[in-house]
Design an enzyme around this catalytic site. Structure first.
Site, PDB file in Angstrom:
ATOM      1  N   LYS A 142       0.838  -1.193   0.000  1.00  0.00           N
ATOM      2  CA  LYS A 142       0.000   0.000   0.000  1.00  0.00           C
ATOM      3  C   LYS A 142       0.874   1.244   0.000  1.00  0.00           C
ATOM      4  CE  LYS A 142      -3.937  -2.263   0.484  1.00  0.00           C
ATOM      5  NZ  LYS A 142      -5.053  -2.175  -0.487  1.00  0.00           N
TER       6      LYS A 142
ATOM      7  N   HIS B 221     -10.556  -8.427  -7.535  1.00  0.00           N
ATOM      8  CA  HIS B 221     -10.293  -7.928  -6.182  1.00  0.00           C
ATOM      9  C   HIS B 221     -10.831  -8.873  -5.116  1.00  0.00           C
ATOM     10  CE1 HIS B 221     -11.886  -5.532  -2.673  1.00  0.00           C
ATOM     11  NE2 HIS B 221     -10.607  -5.231  -2.624  1.00  0.00           N
TER      12      HIS B 221
HETATM   13 MG   LIG Z   1      -6.910  -2.324  -3.917  1.00  0.00          MG
END
Ligand SMILES: [Mg+2]
Length: 390
Positions: free
Chosen positions: A189, A320
């Site tokens: 991230k 996802h």
């Molecule tokens: Mg994502």
């Protein structure tokens, strides 16, 4: 005209239509070991995530077949999905489970007033996934084979070890553990308020893993257009497989401009909640890699429509979350996809998916190949049944 619903096969055998006998719904709260933060927490838009809400649908038929499916919500929305599903579930009783497309349409019209996207159709996804599981189980085939597989395994990368709350040393340990476990790529991230921190973390990961390991970065929609362009250019040197959600999920034009400006492929789509929303992305040229989420867009029936559109646009596919469903759908996509590895949902199922040499194998069990564990019962907060469960 004979209107009996009996199908006469070429071999001369007849198949009587089946009918859905019962539908059981469970609202489940899965606790996470550690509160989870991505860029949305660092910008103050969300609190750290502590649990995932799941909606399970279990179907049985008059001929003794069964199917299980699920949908989910992160943070708010789980009770709403359950409430909507409970309201429309009786509409399935007595219906032929083979007619999945017709049943999706029937259910969506039951709740037409609340729309054809978002929470309403996410509630329907649990039924839709269960119907596909049932159909594949009855055929004695893994779902991927029923759909028409292009491969027996799918490239897999890990996400759950790379969140923004994780200190860099732990990030490196998680990445090493994933690769040792057979995973083929690592996503971390980004979107830290201090952009230099993003660069430090990515540099540390790239240096530790070497240039050969596929690496992705995910900003979770938290950059504005100028920041996304500046950061996108700064990240080019890392040779990322893709840069994910650099902008707001609904900024199709912004994504398109960024995708045109960068060498790094741009990935997005996980937050969208219908095929129509994805089509807006596709026709804008907003994504090099499309990231649909079957439960979020209304189930497998909708995912297959989206996949056909994505193939027509020659897009890469990286579904996802919910790898237990998406493994089968990715295996049936023509172009080599990537599957997202999250270990969060593992306690819910008896089986473990097999990973090795950078890929996840499609299980040879019929249907999705999942059996609900005792944890599902333990973590169930609400349950209801329609029809005759016997
Ligand atoms: Mg994502």
């Amino acid at each position: 005209m004979n209107t009996t619903r009996t199908t006469q096969h070429a071999a001369g055998t007849a198949t009587a239509p089946d009918s859905i006998r019962s539908v059981a719904l469970s609202s489940v709260r899965l606790p996470l070991d550690t509160p989870v933060s991505d860029a949305k927490v660092f910008t103050g838009r969300q609190r750290p995530m502590t649990e995932v809400a799941l909606l399970f649908a279990e179907l049985t038929t008059a001929q003794g077949h069964a199917g299980v499916g699920f949908s989910y919500s992160k943070r708010a929305g789980g009770p709403g999905q359950f409430a909507h599903a409970r309201e429309v579930a009786p509409d399935l009783i007595g219906e032929d489970p083979n007619d999945i497309g017709r049943l999706w349409t029937k259910l969506v019209w039951s709740g037409a007033s609340v729309g054809r996207s978002g929470l309403a159709t996410q509630a329907l996804a649990a039924f839709d996934v269960a119907l596909w599981d049932l159909k594949a189980r009855r055929a004695g085939l893994p779902l991927a084979k029923l759909l028409g597989a292009h491969r027996d395994s799918v490239r897999v990368y890990n996400t759950s070890g790379g969140f923004l709350h994780t200190p860099v040393e732990a990030l490196l340990e998680n990445a090493a553990a994933s690769l040792d476990g057979g995973v083929g790529g690592i996503k971390i991230k980004v979107g830290h308020p201090d952009h230099r921190e993003d660069l430090r973390r990515l540099t540390a990961v790239r240096e530790r893993l070497g240039d050969g390991v596929p690496l992705m970065a995910d900003a979770n929609q938290q950059w504005d257009r100028p920041t996304a362009l500046r950061m996108g250019r700064a990240l080019e040197e890392f040779g990322l497989v893709w840069l994910e959600e650099p902008l707001d999920a609904y900024d199709a034009q912004g994504h398109a401009a960024l995708a045109a400006a960068l060498d790094t492929p741009v990935a997005t789509g996980e937050m969208l909640s219908s095929v129509a929303e994805h089509w807006e992305l596709m026709r804008s040229g907003a994504a090099d890699v499309i990231q649909p989420d079957a439960p979020r867009i209304g189930g497998i029936t909708q995912f297959l429509k989206l996949a056909a559109l994505a193939e027509h646009q020659h897009l890469q596919l990286a579904p996802h979350f919910a790898m237990e469903i998406h493994l089968h759908l990715a295996a049936a996509y023509p172009y080599e996809p990537w599957l997202e590895h999250f270990d969060w949902l593992e306690p819910l199922f008896e089986e473990r998916l097999e990973i090795g040499d950078g890929r996840m194998r499609v299980p040879d069990r019929p249907g999705l190949g999942i059996t609900l564990s005792e944890k599902v019962r333990e973590w169930t907060v609400e349950r209801c049944e329609s029809g005759d469960p016997r």
